[in-house]
Design an enzyme around this catalytic site. Structure first.
Site, PDB file in Angstrom:
ATOM      1  N   GLY A 121     -22.821 -40.984 -80.635  1.00 55.34           N
ATOM      2  CA  GLY A 121     -21.873 -39.996 -80.114  1.00 55.34           C
ATOM      3  C   GLY A 121     -20.508 -40.573 -79.851  1.00 55.34           C
ATOM      4  O   GLY A 121     -19.708 -39.983 -79.109  1.00 55.34           O
ATOM      5  N   SER A 122     -20.228 -41.764 -80.457  1.00 57.70           N
ATOM      6  CA  SER A 122     -18.886 -42.363 -80.371  1.00 57.70           C
ATOM      7  C   SER A 122     -18.433 -42.591 -78.938  1.00 57.70           C
ATOM      8  O   SER A 122     -17.251 -42.431 -78.606  1.00 57.70           O
ATOM      9  CB  SER A 122     -17.866 -41.485 -81.123  1.00 57.70           C
ATOM     10  OG  SER A 122     -18.244 -41.330 -82.468  1.00 57.70           O
ATOM     11  N   TYR A 133     -31.910 -36.682 -80.403  1.00 53.23           N
ATOM     12  CA  TYR A 133     -32.276 -38.035 -79.972  1.00 53.23           C
ATOM     13  C   TYR A 133     -33.626 -38.057 -79.272  1.00 53.23           C
ATOM     14  O   TYR A 133     -34.373 -39.036 -79.377  1.00 53.23           O
ATOM     15  CB  TYR A 133     -31.175 -38.633 -79.102  1.00 53.23           C
ATOM     16  CG  TYR A 133     -29.976 -39.043 -79.917  1.00 53.23           C
ATOM     17  CD1 TYR A 133     -30.075 -40.071 -80.849  1.00 53.23           C
ATOM     18  CD2 TYR A 133     -28.754 -38.390 -79.790  1.00 53.23           C
ATOM     19  CE1 TYR A 133     -28.996 -40.437 -81.625  1.00 53.23           C
ATOM     20  CE2 TYR A 133     -27.661 -38.751 -80.569  1.00 53.23           C
ATOM     21  CZ  TYR A 133     -27.794 -39.784 -81.488  1.00 53.23           C
ATOM     22  OH  TYR A 133     -26.726 -40.137 -82.274  1.00 53.23           O
ATOM     23  N   SER A 197     -24.537 -45.623 -84.206  1.00 54.44           N
ATOM     24  CA  SER A 197     -23.123 -45.375 -83.954  1.00 54.44           C
ATOM     25  C   SER A 197     -22.667 -46.189 -82.735  1.00 54.44           C
ATOM     26  O   SER A 197     -22.859 -47.406 -82.697  1.00 54.44           O
ATOM     27  CB  SER A 197     -22.880 -43.872 -83.771  1.00 54.44           C
ATOM     28  OG  SER A 197     -21.530 -43.579 -83.524  1.00 54.44           O
ATOM     29  N   ASP A 249     -10.505 -39.321 -86.431  1.00 49.51           N
ATOM     30  CA  ASP A 249     -11.606 -39.155 -85.480  1.00 49.51           C
ATOM     31  C   ASP A 249     -11.920 -40.478 -84.792  1.00 49.51           C
ATOM     32  O   ASP A 249     -11.992 -40.563 -83.556  1.00 49.51           O
ATOM     33  CB  ASP A 249     -12.885 -38.691 -86.199  1.00 49.51           C
ATOM     34  CG  ASP A 249     -12.755 -37.323 -86.837  1.00 49.51           C
ATOM     35  OD1 ASP A 249     -11.877 -36.545 -86.418  1.00 49.51           O
ATOM     36  OD2 ASP A 249     -13.553 -37.043 -87.761  1.00 49.51           O
ATOM     37  N   ASP A 295     -20.800 -44.245 -95.244  1.00 51.63           N
ATOM     38  CA  ASP A 295     -20.209 -44.199 -93.909  1.00 51.63           C
ATOM     39  C   ASP A 295     -18.806 -44.796 -93.980  1.00 51.63           C
ATOM     40  O   ASP A 295     -18.594 -45.849 -94.603  1.00 51.63           O
ATOM     41  CB  ASP A 295     -21.086 -44.994 -92.929  1.00 51.63           C
ATOM     42  CG  ASP A 295     -20.563 -45.003 -91.506  1.00 51.63           C
ATOM     43  OD1 ASP A 295     -19.517 -44.373 -91.242  1.00 51.63           O
ATOM     44  OD2 ASP A 295     -21.202 -45.644 -90.652  1.00 51.63           O
ATOM     45  N   GLY A 326     -26.171 -40.430 -90.140  1.00 50.82           N
ATOM     46  CA  GLY A 326     -27.168 -39.492 -89.637  1.00 50.82           C
ATOM     47  C   GLY A 326     -28.380 -39.287 -90.522  1.00 50.82           C
ATOM     48  O   GLY A 326     -29.238 -38.458 -90.194  1.00 50.82           O
TER      49      GLY A 326
END
Length: 352
Positions: A121-122, A133, A197, A249, A295, A326
């Site tokens: 989730g960065s 999850y 991530s 992002d 990615d 993902g």
């Protein structure tokens, strides 16, 4: 530079199963709504949009879970998953008793892995109860025949560096102090760290701290770990915007997590960069590094694996060249099933 949205969507659909494309695209729509240009984040809306699953004391398909606060001072909670036999129709008291017995139980005579998992989730999104999850951790219990501890670490931008790392460290120290998590003839806690991530980034930094303090970690399992740096990698330029993620992002999330005066060569973002700390001579754990070739940050992850090797550490690299971010969330591709086998083999090979 990112191409048009329509071209990128069409190209993405050719390599991603439809249900995975819908899942991650929905995440992306929500994420874009939550990030603000001024660096703030709509946390109330994020909590509303986050699809969550409650813990289940009564076993479902052989796995039960419960939430447990391990640090009252910051409200740090973990969700603990374990395999258990039982009846889903048992009363509340009958379901709660095994939880109490587990937390106060003696070590298992048979060695079992304890996987401390950090969700992705960065650094800003999701939680230990986010449905995808929760589903993933249940799968990992069946895969590992062990215990999974999912950490509900504090998120950015409200809680910047090093809060997520501190919470990861607290979770590790808590797990090591629990007799119920020890196993084998030597009664050791066989901890593996894992995450995807931002969670993979956290797993690295917790493992590095453990190495510095002489604490044994049995293995690190990183899935599309989030790293970066000031200088753009070739994959960042080539894949910008093509498969769900843009450079813009990523930059937003790093700015939200790192100290306010830091750039992307901060060691949190670029652990082996100009300001980073090398791990040569430290007892850093063995690593299984799962990398998706589509990615945006694939080059960062490959460089990270090479950095560990240069420092003399054991690395198993699994590079799925045609996989996107993902792919490990849903069991609908060969990438998923083959990587799950790699994870199972890694756990078993490093358990003793």
């Amino acid at each position: 530079m990112a191409g048009s949205d329509e071209v990128n969507r069409n190209e993405c659909k050719t390599v991603v199963p439809l249900n995975t494309w819908v899942l991650i695209s929905n995440f992306k729509v929500a994420y874009n709504m939550l990030r603000r240009p001024d660096g703030t984040f709509d946390r109330d809306l994020a909590e509303y949009l986050d699809r969550r699953t409650p813990s289940n004391a009564r076993p479902v398909e052989g796995v039960s879970s419960f939430d447990h606060i391990i640090d009252q001072s910051v409200g740090l909670e973990v969700r603990i998953y374990r395999a258990v036999a039982g009846n889903a129709n048992e009363g509340a008291a009958a379901a709660t008793l095994p939880i109490l017995e587990f937390l106060t139980g003696a070590p298992s005579p048979d060695p079992l892995p304890v996987i401390i998992f950090f969700h992705g989730g960065s650094f800003a999104h999701s939680s230990s109860s986010t449905a995808i999850y929760d589903y993933m951790c249940r799968r990992w219990v069946k895969l590992s025949k062990g215990v999974v501890i999912s950490v509900n670490y504090r998120r950015a931008p409200e809680h910047r560096y090093p809060c997520a790392y501190d919470d990861g460290w607290t979770a590790l120290k808590w797990a090591l102090a629990q007799p119920c998590l020890r196993s084998g003839e030597d009664a050791q806690t066989r901890v593996f760290l894992s995450g995807d991530s931002s969670g993979g980034n956290i797993a690295h930094h917790v493992a590095a701290r453990a190495a510095g303090e002489g604490i044994k970690i049995y293995g690190n399992i990183l899935l599309n770990a989030m790293f970066g740096g000031n200088e753009r990698a070739e994959s960042e330029r080539r894949l910008d915007g093509k498969y769900f993620v843009t450079i813009q992002d990523r930059d937003w999330y790093w700015k939200a997590y790192l100290p306010e005066d830091a750039d992307r060569d901060h060691p949190a973002c670029n652990p082996f960069g100009p300001n980073g700390r090398r791990l040569k001579g430290l007892p850093f754990t063995k690593s299984l590094i799962i990398v998706s070739g589509l990615d945006l940050t694939v080059d960062r992850q490959l460089a990270y694996a090479e950095g560990l090797r240069e420092d003399g550490h054991d690395v198993k690299l699994v590079h799925r060249e045609k996989a996107t971010i993902g792919f490990y969330l849903l069991p609908n591709t060969d990438h998923y099933h083959e990587v799950m086998e790699e994870i199972s083999d890694f756990l078993q090979a490093n358990l003793l």
